[in-house]
Design a protein around this motif. Structure first.
Motif, PDB file in Angstrom:
ATOM      1  N   GLY A   6       9.502   1.514   0.805  1.00 25.28           N
ATOM      2  CA  GLY A   6      10.132   1.748  -0.490  1.00 25.28           C
ATOM      3  C   GLY A   6      10.026   0.575  -1.446  1.00 25.28           C
ATOM      4  N   MET A   7       9.408  -0.501  -1.015  1.00 23.38           N
ATOM      5  CA  MET A   7       9.257  -1.711  -1.831  1.00 23.38           C
ATOM      6  C   MET A   7       7.786  -1.859  -2.207  1.00 23.38           C
ATOM      7  SD  MET A   7      10.501  -4.413  -3.275  1.00 23.38           S
ATOM      8  CE  MET A   7      12.155  -4.521  -2.591  1.00 23.38           C
ATOM      9  N   GLN A   8       7.548  -2.250  -3.462  1.00 24.07           N
ATOM     10  CA  GLN A   8       6.182  -2.410  -3.978  1.00 24.07           C
ATOM     11  C   GLN A   8       6.077  -3.801  -4.577  1.00 24.07           C
ATOM     12  OE1 GLN A   8       4.311   1.201  -5.589  1.00 24.07           O
ATOM     13  NE2 GLN A   8       3.905   0.012  -7.444  1.00 24.07           N
ATOM     14  N   GLU A   9       5.532  -4.745  -3.799  1.00 21.12           N
ATOM     15  CA  GLU A   9       5.527  -6.143  -4.231  1.00 21.12           C
ATOM     16  C   GLU A   9       4.234  -6.827  -3.794  1.00 21.12           C
ATOM     17  OE1 GLU A   9       7.769  -9.813  -2.341  1.00 21.12           O
ATOM     18  OE2 GLU A   9       9.161  -8.686  -3.609  1.00 21.12           O
ATOM     19  N   GLY A  10       3.676  -7.672  -4.674  1.00 16.81           N
ATOM     20  CA  GLY A  10       2.505  -8.468  -4.327  1.00 16.81           C
ATOM     21  C   GLY A  10       1.201  -7.782  -4.661  1.00 16.81           C
ATOM     22  N   GLU A  11       0.162  -8.118  -3.908  1.00 20.93           N
ATOM     23  CA  GLU A  11      -1.191  -7.613  -4.163  1.00 20.93           C
ATOM     24  C   GLU A  11      -1.312  -6.156  -3.727  1.00 20.93           C
ATOM     25  OE1 GLU A  11      -5.826  -8.677  -2.875  1.00 20.93           O
ATOM     26  OE2 GLU A  11      -4.155  -9.935  -2.190  1.00 20.93           O
ATOM     27  N   ALA A  12      -1.941  -5.351  -4.557  1.00 20.76           N
ATOM     28  CA  ALA A  12      -2.100  -3.921  -4.244  1.00 20.76           C
ATOM     29  C   ALA A  12      -3.321  -3.699  -3.366  1.00 20.76           C
ATOM     30  CB  ALA A  12      -2.221  -3.120  -5.532  1.00 20.76           C
ATOM     31  N   TYR A  13      -3.177  -2.839  -2.400  1.00 21.38           N
ATOM     32  CA  TYR A  13      -4.290  -2.451  -1.531  1.00 21.38           C
ATOM     33  C   TYR A  13      -5.112  -1.381  -2.238  1.00 21.38           C
ATOM     34  CZ  TYR A  13      -6.722  -0.200   2.383  1.00 21.38           C
ATOM     35  OH  TYR A  13      -7.675   0.355   3.218  1.00 21.38           O
ATOM     36  N   GLU A  14      -6.378  -1.671  -2.468  1.00 20.65           N
ATOM     37  CA  GLU A  14      -7.265  -0.742  -3.156  1.00 20.65           C
ATOM     38  C   GLU A  14      -8.545  -0.583  -2.339  1.00 20.65           C
ATOM     39  OE1 GLU A  14      -7.906  -2.246  -7.050  1.00 20.65           O
ATOM     40  OE2 GLU A  14      -5.820  -1.988  -7.701  1.00 20.65           O
ATOM     41  N   PRO A  15      -8.566   0.379  -1.433  1.00 22.55           N
ATOM     42  CA  PRO A  15      -9.756   0.555  -0.591  1.00 22.55           C
ATOM     43  C   PRO A  15     -10.942   1.033  -1.412  1.00 22.55           C
ATOM     44  CG  PRO A  15      -8.261   2.387  -0.297  1.00 22.55           C
ATOM     45  CD  PRO A  15      -7.543   1.388  -1.166  1.00 22.55           C
ATOM     46  N   ASP A  16     -12.104   0.434  -1.168  1.00 17.88           N
ATOM     47  CA  ASP A  16     -13.302   0.961  -1.823  1.00 17.88           C
ATOM     48  C   ASP A  16     -13.854   2.094  -0.974  1.00 17.88           C
ATOM     49  OD1 ASP A  16     -14.882  -0.156   0.281  1.00 17.88           O
ATOM     50  OD2 ASP A  16     -14.880  -2.080  -0.768  1.00 17.88           O
ATOM     51  N   ALA A  18       0.866  -1.181   0.000  1.00 17.51           N
ATOM     52  CA  ALA A  18       0.000   0.000   0.000  1.00 17.51           C
ATOM     53  C   ALA A  18       0.899   1.227   0.000  1.00 17.51           C
ATOM     54  CB  ALA A  18      -0.903   0.003   1.228  1.00 17.51           C
ATOM     55  N   ARG A  19       0.361   2.347  -0.423  1.00 13.85           N
ATOM     56  CA  ARG A  19       1.096   3.606  -0.391  1.00 13.85           C
ATOM     57  C   ARG A  19       0.518   4.451   0.749  1.00 13.85           C
ATOM     58  NH1 ARG A  19       4.328   4.282  -4.775  1.00 13.85           N
ATOM     59  NH2 ARG A  19       4.568   6.511  -4.289  1.00 13.85           N
ATOM     60  N   LEU A  20       1.408   4.831   1.685  1.00 10.06           N
ATOM     61  CA  LEU A  20       0.958   5.514   2.895  1.00 10.06           C
ATOM     62  C   LEU A  20       1.784   6.772   3.159  1.00 10.06           C
ATOM     63  CD1 LEU A  20       0.571   2.392   5.205  1.00 10.06           C
ATOM     64  CD2 LEU A  20      -1.275   3.711   4.170  1.00 10.06           C
ATOM     65  N   PRO A  21       1.141   7.813   3.713  1.00  7.49           N
ATOM     66  CA  PRO A  21       1.872   9.050   4.062  1.00  7.49           C
ATOM     67  C   PRO A  21       2.586   8.883   5.401  1.00  7.49           C
ATOM     68  CG  PRO A  21      -0.459   9.295   4.556  1.00  7.49           C
ATOM     69  CD  PRO A  21      -0.301   7.925   3.958  1.00  7.49           C
ATOM     70  N   VAL A  22       3.789   8.369   5.375  1.00  8.78           N
ATOM     71  CA  VAL A  22       4.519   8.096   6.609  1.00  8.78           C
ATOM     72  C   VAL A  22       4.879   9.389   7.329  1.00  8.78           C
ATOM     73  CG1 VAL A  22       6.576   7.032   7.599  1.00  8.78           C
ATOM     74  CG2 VAL A  22       5.403   5.943   5.671  1.00  8.78           C
ATOM     75  N   CYS A  23       5.342  10.390   6.579  1.00 11.45           N
ATOM     76  CA  CYS A  23       5.719  11.685   7.155  1.00 11.45           C
ATOM     77  C   CYS A  23       4.682  12.734   6.753  1.00 11.45           C
ATOM     78  CB  CYS A  23       7.103  12.103   6.687  1.00 11.45           C
ATOM     79  SG  CYS A  23       8.405  10.925   7.112  1.00 11.45           S
ATOM     80  N   PRO A  24       4.064  13.417   7.706  1.00 13.53           N
ATOM     81  CA  PRO A  24       3.051  14.438   7.369  1.00 13.53           C
ATOM     82  C   PRO A  24       3.620  15.484   6.424  1.00 13.53           C
ATOM     83  CG  PRO A  24       3.080  13.993   9.726  1.00 13.53           C
ATOM     84  CD  PRO A  24       4.265  13.286   9.152  1.00 13.53           C
ATOM     85  N   GLY A  25       2.837  15.803   5.389  1.00 15.47           N
ATOM     86  CA  GLY A  25       3.250  16.823   4.448  1.00 15.47           C
ATOM     87  C   GLY A  25       4.105  16.321   3.306  1.00 15.47           C
ATOM     88  N   GLU A  26       4.517  15.057   3.366  1.00 15.93           N
ATOM     89  CA  GLU A  26       5.334  14.481   2.304  1.00 15.93           C
ATOM     90  C   GLU A  26       4.513  13.477   1.508  1.00 15.93           C
ATOM     91  OE1 GLU A  26       8.992  12.924   3.725  1.00 15.93           O
ATOM     92  OE2 GLU A  26       9.550  14.754   4.820  1.00 15.93           O
ATOM     93  N   GLU A  27       5.023  13.114   0.341  1.00 19.30           N
ATOM     94  CA  GLU A  27       4.313  12.159  -0.508  1.00 19.30           C
ATOM     95  C   GLU A  27       4.257  10.775   0.132  1.00 19.30           C
ATOM     96  OE1 GLU A  27       5.797  11.951  -4.437  1.00 19.30           O
ATOM     97  OE2 GLU A  27       5.432  14.057  -4.900  1.00 19.30           O
ATOM     98  N   ALA A  28       3.195  10.042  -0.217  1.00 18.43           N
ATOM     99  CA  ALA A  28       3.053   8.674   0.288  1.00 18.43           C
ATOM    100  C   ALA A  28       4.168   7.791  -0.275  1.00 18.43           C
ATOM    101  CB  ALA A  28       1.693   8.116  -0.109  1.00 18.43           C
TER     102      ALA A  28
END
Length: 457
Positions: free
Chosen positions: A328-338, A296-306
């Motif tokens: 920094g790694m993007q592997e496997g099934e993508a998290y896609e919240p509805d 998943a892509r998450l905003p770890v640091c406030p104000g910065e890109e996910a």
């Protein structure tokens, strides 16, 4: 409950059920429950029988040992309360009754309301009651006569207590004692507390084993990962991290998670928007599949890109023990919240009371808590607010997962809000949570060593 107070509560119940708000005459925890029943769950107060429970076998897989132990306690308690005309019931974490013991005539009367196995007694289904309300709060709860939300149960007195998962904080079961048309003995509440402590020891030992398993896997993989890398328990708490992850998460270099933390109370709760929902998704997708991975892509640091976060499960006996997480790694099934899940579960809040209103507090708003006999005051950015839960021990249990710890017989303090430490002339310690107001929270000699260790001083 005395006759006069019972009448006062009965009048308050009639007003509240009719849609009016009330100010006095009802205990805080009962009033909070009534608000949930009326405004959140819309429970019909004329209900006279509990609905049947959903049939779902998956929930039992990970808690068979706990329910076996609770069943034994319920059976023993049933023998003890049989002469008092009482019924002992055990439920799962959703309020489904698993077993009932006690006086046969009382059981037959209880069965008229479907207080029997495979009925549902959660607050959402059946309103304020010992079992359902205990699942909504920590510590023992008593519900007597007209304190029940449904009028048909007003002749019952009951006391319940929930058993909670020390990792997730979620209830996994409850045990309850009910008596018709009579008060409960004073020894019921202490017995429930003692019984739950025995069962929670089993949960605690399981949590330690799970953390050891995850940390061992983390240590094996640590040298193979170049970037930020951390391990989380199944509740989404960080239990181990490498130096790069510590820097990314904004922690100090002395944080104990570098070496790995097994003690549930010392695990770190990351403040990353969306992470709880992602962890829940990953845990469900990985159940029984050690080879699964997702990101998943998450905003770890406030104000910065996910940034991308890849999760790989640590599985033992087909159960997810935790997750290894690589930034920094993007592997496997993508998290896609509805859209429905994106609205998702609301953030966990602490309920307080101010005049006739319920105040919803984020744990981070609480600087410290102070006990005044059985009432606990929460000192927050919005002033002093009375905790809806009574008793310092009960409040401590509900706040511990958020870094709020006991430092004195009368005080809890939010360790994340400690700005300064002051030493007295005799070596005693005082914590300052707001340097502007110079609030001093005393630290007892007994708690000083643990406090120094947790703060790294």
């Amino acid at each position: 409950m005395t006759t006069s107070s019972a009448k006062e509560v009965a009048r308050a119940w009639e007003d509240f059920a009719a849609g009016e708000n009330i100010e006095t005459g009802v205990r805080p925890e009962i009033l909070a429950s009534w608000y949930r029943c009326r405004d959140r769950y819309a429970v019909d107060h004329t209900l006279d029988i509990a609905p049947g429970a959903r049939t779902d076998e998956a929930w039992r897989v990970s808690n068979d040992v706990i329910f076996t132990q609770l069943g034994g306690l319920g059976a023993l308690a049933g023998q003890e309360v049989e002469r008092d005309g009482a019924v002992v019931t055990v439920t799962d974490g959703d309020g489904r009754v698993l077993g009932a013991w006690g006086d046969p005539s009382a059981q037959r009367r209880a069965a008229l309301h479907n207080l029997a196995p495979w009925s549902s007694w959660s607050e959402e289904c059946t309103g304020t009651n010992g079992m359902g309300t205990s699942l909504e709060m920590s510590g023992p709860v008593t519900v007597t006569g007209p304190e029940h939300w449904c009028q048909a149960f007003h002749q019952w007195a009951c006391a319940g207590i929930s058993i909670r998962d020390v990792v997730t904080g979620a209830p996994v079961a409850s045990i309850n004692i009910s008596r018709w048309n009579a008060s409960l003995p004073k020894l019921v509440t202490p017995w429930l507390t003692k019984a739950v402590a025995c069962v929670e020891q089993e949960i605690y030992h399981r949590a330690i084993y799970e953390a050891d398993t995850v940390i061992a896997e983390f240590s094996t993989m640590r040298e193979q990962v170049r970037g930020a890398f951390m391990a989380m328990d199944r509740g989404g708490n960080v239990i181990a991290a490498n130096d790069a992850a510590v820097v990314m998460l904004g922690l100090t270099g002395e944080t104990p998670i570098i070496a790995g933390v097994t003690e549930p109370a010392e695990r770190w709760i990351p403040d990353i928007a969306g992470l709880p929902e992602v962890m829940l998704w990953a845990r469900e997708r990985a159940q029984g599949n050690a080879e699964w991975s997702g990101y998943a892509r998450l905003p770890v640091c406030p104000g910065e890109e996910a940034v991308p976060l890849t999760m790989r499960p640590v599985v033992d006996a087909n159960r997810v023990m935790g997750m290894l997480c690589e930034f920094g790694m993007q592997e496997g099934e993508a998290y896609e919240p509805d859209d429905v899940k994106a609205v998702g579960p609301l953030p966990r809040c602490i309920i307080g009371l101010r005049d006739d209103r319920l105040v919803l507090l984020a744990p981070s708003e609480i600087r410290y808590a102070e006990a005044d006999r059985n009432i606990v005051w929460l000192v927050t950015e919005r002033g002093r607010i009375q905790a809806a839960t009574r008793g310092m021990d009960n409040v401590e249990r509900s706040l511990a997962p958020y870094g709020i710890r006991r430092v004195h017989r009368r005080y809890l303090v939010n360790l994340r809000r400690v700005a300064e430490i002051e030493r007295g002339i005799r070596g005693e310690l005082f914590l300052i949570t707001d340097s502007r107001a110079h609030e001093l929270v005393p630290v007892s000699r007994r708690h000083a060593p643990d406090l120094r260790r947790m703060l790294g001083v």
